[in-house]
Structures are given as structure tokens and as C-alpha cells.
Motif scaffolding. Structure first.
Motif, PDB file in Angstrom:
ATOM      1  N   LEU A 132      -6.430 -11.406   4.125  1.00 61.58           N
ATOM      2  CA  LEU A 132      -6.925 -11.353   5.418  1.00 61.58           C
ATOM      3  C   LEU A 132      -7.476 -12.284   6.255  1.00 61.58           C
ATOM      4  N   LYS A 133      -7.795 -13.664   5.711  1.00 62.94           N
ATOM      5  CA  LYS A 133      -8.081 -14.402   6.328  1.00 62.94           C
ATOM      6  C   LYS A 133      -7.073 -15.130   6.925  1.00 62.94           C
ATOM      7  N   ASN A 134      -5.825 -15.134   6.112  1.00 60.01           N
ATOM      8  CA  ASN A 134      -4.860 -16.026   6.723  1.00 60.01           C
ATOM      9  C   ASN A 134      -3.627 -15.270   7.112  1.00 60.01           C
ATOM     10  N   GLY A 135      -3.745 -13.931   7.341  1.00 60.96           N
ATOM     11  CA  GLY A 135      -3.025 -13.134   8.037  1.00 60.96           C
ATOM     12  C   GLY A 135      -2.718 -13.228   9.637  1.00 60.96           C
ATOM     13  N   GLN A 136      -1.894 -12.760  10.270  1.00 60.59           N
ATOM     14  CA  GLN A 136      -1.594 -12.739  11.649  1.00 60.59           C
ATOM     15  C   GLN A 136      -2.549 -11.556  12.405  1.00 60.59           C
ATOM     16  N   GLY A 137      -3.532 -12.023  13.162  1.00 61.16           N
ATOM     17  CA  GLY A 137      -4.308 -10.893  13.484  1.00 61.16           C
ATOM     18  C   GLY A 137      -5.200  -9.937  12.606  1.00 61.16           C
ATOM     19  N   THR A 138      -5.372 -10.546  11.292  1.00 61.55           N
ATOM     20  CA  THR A 138      -6.042  -9.808  10.531  1.00 61.55           C
ATOM     21  C   THR A 138      -7.519 -10.032  10.066  1.00 61.55           C
ATOM     22  N   LEU A 139      -8.016 -11.355  10.644  1.00 53.89           N
ATOM     23  CA  LEU A 139      -9.247 -11.871  10.437  1.00 53.89           C
ATOM     24  C   LEU A 139     -10.474 -11.040  10.799  1.00 53.89           C
ATOM     25  N   PHE A 207      -9.539   6.698   7.919  1.00 48.31           N
ATOM     26  CA  PHE A 207      -9.516   5.377   6.701  1.00 48.31           C
ATOM     27  C   PHE A 207      -8.269   5.144   6.590  1.00 48.31           C
ATOM     28  N   LEU A 208      -8.117   3.881   6.326  1.00 48.71           N
ATOM     29  CA  LEU A 208      -7.047   3.185   5.947  1.00 48.71           C
ATOM     30  C   LEU A 208      -7.139   2.613   4.400  1.00 48.71           C
ATOM     31  N   PHE A 209      -7.044   3.350   3.234  1.00 51.84           N
ATOM     32  CA  PHE A 209      -7.316   3.037   2.124  1.00 51.84           C
ATOM     33  C   PHE A 209      -6.108   1.815   1.586  1.00 51.84           C
ATOM     34  N   THR A 210      -6.769   0.882   0.906  1.00 51.23           N
ATOM     35  CA  THR A 210      -5.670  -0.240   0.424  1.00 51.23           C
ATOM     36  C   THR A 210      -6.238  -0.623  -0.735  1.00 51.23           C
ATOM     37  N   ASP A 211      -5.361  -0.580  -2.082  1.00 49.95           N
ATOM     38  CA  ASP A 211      -5.493  -1.318  -3.371  1.00 49.95           C
ATOM     39  C   ASP A 211      -5.993  -2.724  -3.158  1.00 49.95           C
ATOM     40  N   ALA A 212      -6.704  -3.510  -3.611  1.00 51.69           N
ATOM     41  CA  ALA A 212      -6.997  -4.796  -3.740  1.00 51.69           C
ATOM     42  C   ALA A 212      -5.804  -5.875  -4.051  1.00 51.69           C
ATOM     43  N   ASP A 213      -4.777  -5.244  -4.604  1.00 51.75           N
ATOM     44  CA  ASP A 213      -3.605  -5.965  -5.103  1.00 51.75           C
ATOM     45  C   ASP A 213      -2.526  -6.136  -4.056  1.00 51.75           C
ATOM     46  N   VAL A 214      -3.079  -5.530  -2.538  1.00 51.74           N
ATOM     47  CA  VAL A 214      -2.020  -5.684  -1.503  1.00 51.74           C
ATOM     48  C   VAL A 214      -2.465  -6.802  -0.523  1.00 51.74           C
ATOM     49  N   LEU A 215      -1.521  -7.929  -0.480  1.00 49.95           N
ATOM     50  CA  LEU A 215      -1.821  -8.917   0.582  1.00 49.95           C
ATOM     51  C   LEU A 215      -1.496  -8.487   1.916  1.00 49.95           C
ATOM     52  N   TRP A 216      -2.504  -8.780   2.697  1.00 52.35           N
ATOM     53  CA  TRP A 216      -2.336  -8.112   4.349  1.00 52.35           C
ATOM     54  C   TRP A 216      -1.712  -9.556   4.929  1.00 52.35           C
ATOM     55  N   LEU A 217      -0.726  -9.419   5.490  1.00 51.67           N
ATOM     56  CA  LEU A 217      -0.046 -10.370   6.203  1.00 51.67           C
ATOM     57  C   LEU A 217       0.003 -10.309   7.875  1.00 51.67           C
ATOM     58  N   ILE A 310       5.724  -2.034   5.317  1.00 51.02           N
ATOM     59  CA  ILE A 310       4.748  -2.002   4.217  1.00 51.02           C
ATOM     60  C   ILE A 310       5.330  -2.175   2.794  1.00 51.02           C
ATOM     61  N   GLY A 311       5.398  -3.407   2.423  1.00 54.31           N
ATOM     62  CA  GLY A 311       6.400  -3.741   1.330  1.00 54.31           C
ATOM     63  C   GLY A 311       5.577  -3.805  -0.108  1.00 54.31           C
ATOM     64  N   GLY A 312       6.283  -3.956  -1.020  1.00 59.08           N
ATOM     65  CA  GLY A 312       5.805  -4.261  -2.418  1.00 59.08           C
ATOM     66  C   GLY A 312       6.909  -4.756  -3.354  1.00 59.08           C
ATOM     67  N   PHE A 313       6.563  -5.033  -4.510  1.00 56.77           N
ATOM     68  CA  PHE A 313       7.189  -5.801  -5.555  1.00 56.77           C
ATOM     69  C   PHE A 313       8.684  -4.931  -5.880  1.00 56.77           C
ATOM     70  N   THR A 322       9.474 -12.365   8.153  1.00 59.11           N
ATOM     71  CA  THR A 322       9.642 -11.939   9.388  1.00 59.11           C
ATOM     72  C   THR A 322       9.222 -10.845   9.975  1.00 59.11           C
ATOM     73  N   LYS A 323       9.369  -9.670   8.867  1.00 60.89           N
ATOM     74  CA  LYS A 323       9.082  -8.565   9.197  1.00 60.89           C
ATOM     75  C   LYS A 323       7.723  -7.900   8.446  1.00 60.89           C
ATOM     76  N   ALA A 324       7.242  -8.410   7.351  1.00 53.97           N
ATOM     77  CA  ALA A 324       6.368  -7.621   6.399  1.00 53.97           C
ATOM     78  C   ALA A 324       5.020  -7.729   7.018  1.00 53.97           C
ATOM     79  N   ILE A 325       4.347  -6.645   6.934  1.00 51.84           N
ATOM     80  CA  ILE A 325       2.922  -6.618   7.420  1.00 51.84           C
ATOM     81  C   ILE A 325       2.132  -6.712   6.125  1.00 51.84           C
TER      82      ILE A 325
END
Length: 396
Positions: A132-139, A207-217, A310-313, A322-325
Motif C-alpha cells: 500500500l505504501k509503494n502502490g500507485q495512488g494507494t498511500l 466496505f472493501l474487504f481484502t485478505d492480507a495476502d493481497v498486494l495492492w499495486l 484483480i489478479g491472483g496466482f 501494466t494492468k494489474a491493480i
């Protein structure tokens, strides 16, 4: 009184509660002195707890002034365990923190859940916050993130790394250890989560619920808010290209839900259907009910999210930088494997951003009106995510 065979999940509290005892009847004329004496004792306990907490945070590296300020700016859920009793006070406590955390205009709050295993220093919660601190527009989204801790160890760690923390408890259940997929405690934890999220909807918060094993880019709200008709948007393990096709394979680790009668009814129905099978967690039950008549009668406007964004493994081939959020460590078993692959991907993302940023600055300094040429290093750098190596082996 707890009814026989009542599921443990029904008897839950937002704070740890003390065991009730029988109190003899007291002359009404003595009520005021008795209450005064009780309040003095509670105040003394509160002051002692505050003093000890400041000392502990100071020992952890904060100055006494900063520690006190940090403690006062966070919801005092452990104090609530002493001072508050009853469901009305529990709901009031949640309401207060949601009011502080939610985005002012949209009343949207970002929520993640945390237990002791994922709260250890250098593990999952740290990677999550780093993204979240290093994503684009996420800080700035960190101001609207609520970390819901399901055990005391996770709650104490939360207080040292984030200003918005909430502790919820489930009597008789220990969620502190690593919860392996579809283990008994994992399933109980998932249903505890569904119950809590229904409460958030009932209080009229998106709400936007997110697991903690999700990277926010990148900031996902731009994508999610673009469809005002959707009540319930959910990530997918596998996506077939049709956002309304119920044959998609949803993943409940990333959901965006608007509060209305349909979503509140849906979460109640979803929770009720947990009794379908002892080995069925929320996601398995959702897969079972999403095509049934009772679900259809609710009228929920459900949307499945494209794995390109909204990707995943599970669907790495359809996603690039270039696309991943977001990027979710799904199709993976165990904390160790998730950490290894998420760290690798986060470092690649940070490196790609750095190159891209430098190329953009060079192009701007030259007055280029077009995209950087194909020979530019930002374009030449492979935008594909590295292939996970630990997670595929985690199933062996």
C-alpha cells in the motif's frame, strides 16, 4: 443462556468478556455508593493499563509522548473489555471506529483481518502494508484501512504499526495459529468474518474487504466505483470473460459491497447456509448457493472481477504489471510459501515502477509528446510478473 447445539460463532463478542458471577440483591439506597466504588475501581484499572501500555510502546521504540498519543488515537478495545458489556455497546464501539476510518463522501472502509501468525514482524501484514505504501495512488488509502484482529497478539501488534485497529473475539476458539485452508478453525474464522461484514452493512457502510495476502499495486476504487449498479463485486480464481456469469470461480478474499437491503439479506442468507457442510467455508458455500432459486429471489446484483486487473496466482498468465491493480496469493497453501512468492513479486513491482518512473521523467524533459520508444528501458523491461515458485510446491 446458550442453547444446546448452538454454533460457537453465534456467541461472539467484539472484546473479551469477563465471566459473569451471581451478585446478591442490594438495598436500593446503597446503589449510588456501590456504583461510585465500582467506577473508582474501573478508573484505577484503566489508568494502570494506560500507564503500562505507554511503557510497553516506549520500550518498542516510541517516545513516551508519541506512545501516549498513539494509544489515545486508537480504539481502546481492551478498555472496552473492562468498561462495556452487552451487544448494544459492542455495536456502538464498531460504529465509532467506522465513523473515524470511513471515507467521508462514500462512507467506504477498507477492511482486512489479522491473526497472530500473520501479524509477526516481517510476515504477511508487513508485506501487505508495504504494498500500500509503494502502490500507485494507494498511500492515502491507509487512512481508511481498518485492521480487524481476531486474537490479542495480533491486536497488540496492530497497535504498534497502524492507527485503526479493532479486536473481535470468539469465545472458546483460538485463532492465533496459522489457519491452513479448510481446517476446522480456518472455517470458523471465515464465518466469523462474514458475520462481522454483515454488521458493517447493517450500519450503512460500504466496505472493501481484502485478505492480507493481497498486494495492492494500484487504487482499485476507480474500477470498483465505476459500476454503480453492482451490489456485490468479488475477485475470481478463474474468470471466463463475462462479469455476470455465475460459472466464474469467485474468491471471497477480495470483495466490494454496497449497503442496501439486498446485500444485508444476502450476507444473512450466506451465513445461515454455513450448516451445509462441516468442511465448507464461506467460498465453498457461495459457490453452492449462487445459482439457486433462493439466492435469485434476493435480487443481488453480483459482478465478477476480471483477473487481468484483480489478479491472483491462479490466473497469472492473464495479468501483467501494466494492468494489474491487486495480486492475491491464491492457489497457495501455507504462510511460508505465500511470503516467498509475494515478496518476490513485490520487489519486481517496485523495480518496474522505478524504471518506468525514470523513463517518464526523461521523456518529459525531452518534450516528447508520444510514448517512450520501444528501445526505452521502461518498455524493454519485461512487464510480466515472475512465476511463483514456492506456491506450486506447497501442495506437494
Amino acid at each position: 443462556m446458550k442453547m444446546k447445539n448452538q454454533p460457537a460463532e453465534e456467541n461472539v463478542g467484539l472484546v473479551t468478556k469477563s465471566t459473569s458471577t451471581n451478585i446478591a440483591h442490594v438495598d436500593p439506597r446503597l446503589n449510588f455508593p456501590l456504583q461510585f466504588k465500582k467506577n473508582k475501581k474501573r478508573l484505577f484499572i484503566l489508568i494502570c493499563f494506560f500507564t503500562i501500555s505507554v511503557a510497553m510502546l516506549s520500550y518498542a521504540g516510541l517516545s513516551p509522548t508519541t506512545a501516549a498519543s498513539h494509544l489515545l488515537s486508537t480504539p481502546l478495545q481492551l478498555f472496552d473489555g473492562i468498561l462495556r458489556h452487552g451487544r448494544q455497546d459492542e455495536q456502538k464501539s464498531v460504529k465509532e471506529i467506522l465513523e473515524r476510518v470511513a471515507m467521508p463522501k462514500s462512507k467506504t472502509v477498507i477492511i482486512t483481518a489479522l491473526n497472530a501468525a500473520w501479524a509477526k514482524k516481517g510476515t504477511m501484514i508487513d508485506i501487505f502494508l508495504e504494498s500500500l505504501k509503494n502502490g500507485q495512488g494507494t498511500l492515502t488509502l491507509l487512512h481508511h484501512l481498518l485492521i480487524v484482529s481476531v486474537d490479542k497478539i495480533a491486536y497488540r501488534r496492530c497497535l504498534t504499526i497502524h492507527p485503526h485497529c479493532l479486536f473481535i473475539s470468539t469465545p472458546g476458539v483460538d485463532f492465533s495459529g496459522e489457519q491452513l485452508l479448510l481446517s476446522e478453525d480456518y472455517i470458523k474464522l471465515m464465518w466469523r468474518r462474514i458475520r462481522f461484514l454483515q454488521t458493517v452493512l447493517q450500519m450503512n457502510y460500504t466496505f472493501l474487504f481484502t485478505d492480507a495476502d493481497v498486494l495492492w499495486l494500484r487504487n482499485p476504487l476507480t474500477l470498483l466505483e465505476a459500476d454503480p449498479e453492482a451490489d456485490f463485486q468479488i475477485a475470481c480464481d478463474q474468470y471466463n470473460g463475462n462479469p455476470s456469469d455465475k460459472h466464474n470461480h469467485p474468491n471471497a478474499g477480495f470483495t466490494y459491497v454496497r449497503p442496501n437491503e439486498r446485500t444485508v439479506r444476502f450476507y444473512g442468507y450466506w451465513y445461515k447456509e454455513r450448516t451445509r457442510g462441516a468442511r465448507m467455508a464461506d467460498q465453498e458455500v457461495l459457490n453452492a448457493i449462487k445459482s439457486e432459486d433462493e439466492f435469485a429471489r434476493i435480487g443481488l446484483k453480483m459482478k465478477f472481477l476480471d483477473t487481468r486487473y484483480i489478479g491472483g496466482f491462479c490466473a497469472m498468465r492473464s495479468t501483467d504489471m501494466t494492468k494489474a491493480i491487486t495480486m492475491h496469493a491464491n492457489c497457495c497453501k501455507g504462510l511460508k510459501a505465500k511470503l516467498a512468492d509475494l515478496r518476490m513479486i513485490l520487489e519486481k513491482w517496485k523495480a518496474w515502477q522505478l524504471v518506468h518512473r525514470k523513463a517518464t521523467m526523461i521523456s518529459a524533459s525531452r518534450g516528447d509528446q508520444t510514448r517512450p520508444s520501444q528501445n526505452n528501458s521502461a518498455v524493454a523491461m519485461d512487464p510480466r510478473f515472475p512465476t511463483p515458485f514456492a506456491c506450486p510446491r506447497s501442495w506437494q
